[in-house]
Design a protein around this motif. Structure first.
Motif, PDB file in Angstrom:
ATOM      1  N   LYS A 100       1.088  -1.367  -0.081  1.00 12.21           N
ATOM      2  CA  LYS A 100      -0.116   0.182  -0.092  1.00 12.21           C
ATOM      3  C   LYS A 100       1.420   1.143  -0.133  1.00 12.21           C
ATOM      4  O   LYS A 100       0.705   2.554  -0.708  1.00 12.21           O
TER       5      LYS A 100
ATOM      6  N   ASN B  34       1.584   3.864  -5.207  1.00 11.28           N
ATOM      7  CA  ASN B  34       0.592   4.979  -5.185  1.00 11.28           C
ATOM      8  C   ASN B  34      -0.069   5.185  -6.283  1.00 11.28           C
ATOM      9  O   ASN B  34       0.713   6.257  -6.706  1.00 11.28           O
TER      10      ASN B  34
ATOM     11  N   TRP C 197      -4.130   5.639  -8.153  1.00 18.11           N
ATOM     12  CA  TRP C 197      -5.451   6.106  -8.102  1.00 18.11           C
ATOM     13  C   TRP C 197      -6.448   4.184  -7.447  1.00 18.11           C
ATOM     14  O   TRP C 197      -7.352   4.197  -7.232  1.00 18.11           O
TER      15      TRP C 197
ATOM     16  N   LYS D 134      -5.658   1.831  -5.238  1.00 16.42           N
ATOM     17  CA  LYS D 134      -6.699   2.759  -3.860  1.00 16.42           C
ATOM     18  C   LYS D 134      -7.519   2.284  -3.620  1.00 16.42           C
ATOM     19  O   LYS D 134      -8.512   2.272  -2.012  1.00 16.42           O
TER      20      LYS D 134
ATOM     21  N   TRP E  87      -7.352  -0.435  -1.779  1.00 20.10           N
ATOM     22  CA  TRP E  87      -7.119  -0.510  -0.897  1.00 20.10           C
ATOM     23  C   TRP E  87      -8.275  -0.359   0.457  1.00 20.10           C
ATOM     24  O   TRP E  87      -8.347  -0.428   1.496  1.00 20.10           O
ATOM     25  N   THR E  88      -8.645   0.468  -0.017  1.00 23.10           N
ATOM     26  CA  THR E  88     -10.400   0.917   0.499  1.00 23.10           C
ATOM     27  C   THR E  88     -11.024   0.061   1.074  1.00 23.10           C
ATOM     28  O   THR E  88     -11.692  -0.704   2.463  1.00 23.10           O
TER      29      THR E  88
ATOM     30  N   ASP F 233      -8.710  -2.555   3.667  1.00 20.26           N
ATOM     31  CA  ASP F 233      -8.753  -2.279   4.268  1.00 20.26           C
ATOM     32  C   ASP F 233     -10.188  -2.197   5.889  1.00 20.26           C
ATOM     33  O   ASP F 233     -10.364  -2.378   6.689  1.00 20.26           O
TER      34      ASP F 233
END
Ligand code: FAD
Length: 613
Positions: A52, A56, A58, A61, A64-65, A68
């Protein structure tokens, strides 16, 4: 302006990983990505965090959201619940991969072994609403854009495996393909529990573990587990896959999400009249392929020359030598063509893993399920927790699509068990909690609809689950320790005690039933097996609480199967408690599973004890 791909090489590699459509490509692009980002995939404890941090991008990400959110659930104790545990998972089928994901979220080191190199199963799995929710929350749509769009509720086995493999790798699961598990190696010298593998020199052969989860599918059950055969009436399943060219004409043909004979007699009669094909049911799903699964009647298979010779024994009947493959292809083709109203032009079989036309016939007459879902082995003071998940725990009946739904439930249950193990709960308590045979009762209707609240904790999913229903000494037989060990003597004494005590420790439960069935003719509740055989005790209990539901004077003690069926139906309809065994099994004392019975009676007790709405 033409859209341009990412310029950052790690971003491009991540995209390739996400889009990869074969097991080999997924692994290849994952390795490349790790190399590019200089992260060691074996560093399971911090792998995901480093990924993560270093990627870097988008697109990543958004994923990951999702991950997470899942990882932040309190059940995982911030990924620290099982940091000391090392888990070996057998099988990269959907259930093996799903349990591996949960174990890594608990913080365990997870190594997964798969004997195949490719994911080649075209067959399509029906998904219950909760599994769709679960997979979406794991980011399935990011990996497979078409995942359950609109009202779609199915996915091919291989696509599902690809999605889960990608998630598992991102979370730090070590996945080895092309390696076959051949058995457990007991601890010796300094070594703990290890696995015998083929090839023998495979690096995973050095892995020592304290948890072993078998998700080997079908009839793959490790040593120490007993399998039960549930023999029903003859049921012959046929699956067939045809190439999907995704043309406009193909898109228009409607799916058939389960037409059973009882609901559409006219359709099946016309099919029989026009083609000579006689089916009990048929399902058609459109996915990577046009997929059909049907249950066919023996007589029509014999008549159409699919089965060459009639035998009473299902195994002999469906033995490859007794099946005419050409005739089988024609049978499946005609059924597919007729049921889609000839709307699929140029029907052409897809190929299976062996390069043949993808059609197969299966025997569902005899379904298997393991008697217990877990056990503990101890050798030289080293304990190993073993659990079963997926098809090797309970074989599903494919046309009903129970494979994945119950398979994922079992994966969560197994993860919950490992969590207790990791938290230092005594091993007998861990085993006792895992003995709730509610899995085979589950349907989309009788499980909680609060999908967002689902977690590995069984109480979030099953209705009326009581994790303390079974006492630790009732599961002594699931603890396998060498004869020289002091706890073996203790175990023997305890099981002797158990045999003398017919109630097996559930005295309170037994007393409750005695109290509420007292005075009924031919009813004498004194144990969890024999006393229930005739069905009269269950009927008496129902009559005690709801005399309007049952006429005791009409019941005959010798008509056990009928009495059992009557009681089961009433309990299911009135209390929403599905039976845990067939009326025949309960009528046959040899087949009564005492632990299942204790759980069933516990559910009924709480059903009647609940305040009326
Ligand atoms: P599986 O998906 O069977 O996975 C088990 C994995 O373990 C396999 O990949 C296998 O290669 C691996 N394995 C086994 N032994 C070893 C070993 N010794 N070492 C290493 N690896 C090993 N369900 C439906 O709903 N509809 C269908 O049409 C349908 N068709 C099916 C067709 C076939 C041929 C099979 C086998 C299953 C089918 N199913 C179908 C069932 C469905 O696939 C399962 O319910 C689902 O895949 C969940 O299974 P699982 O993960 O427990 O096991």
């Amino acid at each position: 302006m033409a859209s341009q791909g990412p310029v950052n090489p790690s971003h491009a590699m991540f995209d390739l990983f996400v889009q990869a459509q074969t097991c080999k490509d997924v692994k290849h692009h994952f390795t490349q990505l790790c190399r590019q980002l200089e992260i060691d995939p074996k560093d399971f404890g911090s792998f995901y965090a480093k990924l993560k941090e270093r990627l870097n991008y988008w697109k990543a990400k958004a994923l990951w959201t999702k991950l997470d959110k899942r990882a932040s659930h309190e059940d995982y104790q911030q990924g620290k619940a099982c940091t000391k545990n090392k888990c070996l998972v057998l099988g990269a089928g959907p259930c093996g991969l799903r349990v591996a994901i949960e174990l890594s979220l608990l913080g365990a080191q997870v190594v997964l072994l798969e004997k195949r190199e490719t994911f080649s199963r075209n067959n399509v799995l029906h998904l219950w609403p909760y599994t769709i929710y679960d997979l979406r929350e794991l980011g399935a749509k990011k990996f497979y854009g078409k995942f359950c769009s609109g009202s779609l509720d199915h996915i091919s086995i291989r696509q599902l495996q690809l999605v889960l493999l990608k998630v598992a790798l991102l979370l730090g699961v070590e996945v080895h393909t092309g390696v076959e598990f051949q058995g457990l190696i007991e601890p010796s010298g300094e070594n703990g529990w290890m696995a015998k593998l083929q090839p023998r020199s495979h690096p995973a052969a050095a892995f020592q573990f304290d948890v072993f989860i078998s998700a080997g599918g079908g009839r793959f059950v490790p040593d120490g587990f007993k399998h039960k055969e549930l023999r029903g009436r003859l049921a012959i399943g046929i699956t067939a896959n045809f190439i999907n060219r995704h043309t406009a004409a193909e898109t228009q043909v409607e799916e058939i999400s389960g037409v059973a004979r009882i609901y559409n007699q006219k359709f099946f009669q016309e099919l029989l009249n026009e083609t000579g094909i006689d089916l009990e049911n048929i399902v058609y799903y459109k996915d990577d392929t046009h997929y059909f699964v049907m249950t066919a009647k023996k007589k029509s298979l014999l008549k159409k020359g699919v089965i060459k010779q009639d035998y009473n024994d299902a195994e002999q009947l469906l033995a490859p030598a007794n099946v005419d493959y050409e005739a089988l292809c024609n049978y499946a083709y005609d059924a597919a063509d007729f049921s889609t109203g000839g709307g699929l032009p140029d029907l052409q079989f897809a190929q299976n893993h062996a390069g043949r036309r993808d059609v197969a016939m299966f025997d569902f007459t005899c379904m298997h399920r393991a008697e217990n879902a877990s056990l503990v082995k101890e050798r030289r003071g080293k304990k190993l927790l073993i659990g079963l998940v997926g098809d090797c725990l309970v074989e599903p009946f494919w046309p009903l699509g129970t494979g994945i739904a119950r398979g994922f439930f079992a994966a969560f249950d197994a993860a919950w068990m490992v969590r207790s193990w990791g938290n230092g709960v005594p091993h007998l308590k861990v085993l006792a909690e895992r003995v709730y045979q509610l899995l085979s009762q589950t349907t989309p209707e009788n499980t909680s609809k609060k999908y967002a609240a689902y977690s590995i904790d069984p109480r979030t999913r099953y209705q009326r689950v009581n994790l303390s229903a079974i006492q630790t000494h009732q599961v002594q037989h699931l603890y396998d320790v060498e004869k020289t060990h002091p706890s073996f003597k203790k175990q023997k004494e305890s099981s002797l005690h158990m045999r003398q005590d017919s109630a097996g420790g559930s005295e309170e439960l037994l007393k409750w039933y005695q109290k509420h069935t007292a005075g009924y003719k031919n009813v004498n509740v004194k144990d969890f097996t024999q006393s229930w055989r005739s069905g009269l005790a269950l009927c008496a209990l129902i009559h005690h609480f709801r005399p309007d539901l049952i006429d005791m004077s009409s019941l005959d003690e010798s008509n056990c199967v009928h009495n059992n069926q009557l009681a089961f139906s009433i309990l299911e309809k009135e209390l929403g408690i599905p039976p845990v065994m067939s009326p025949n099994s309960l009528a046959n004392t040899d087949q009564i599973d005492k632990l299942s019975m204790v759980l069933y009676l516990t559910q009924i007790q709480s059903g009647f004890a609940l305040p009326k709405k």
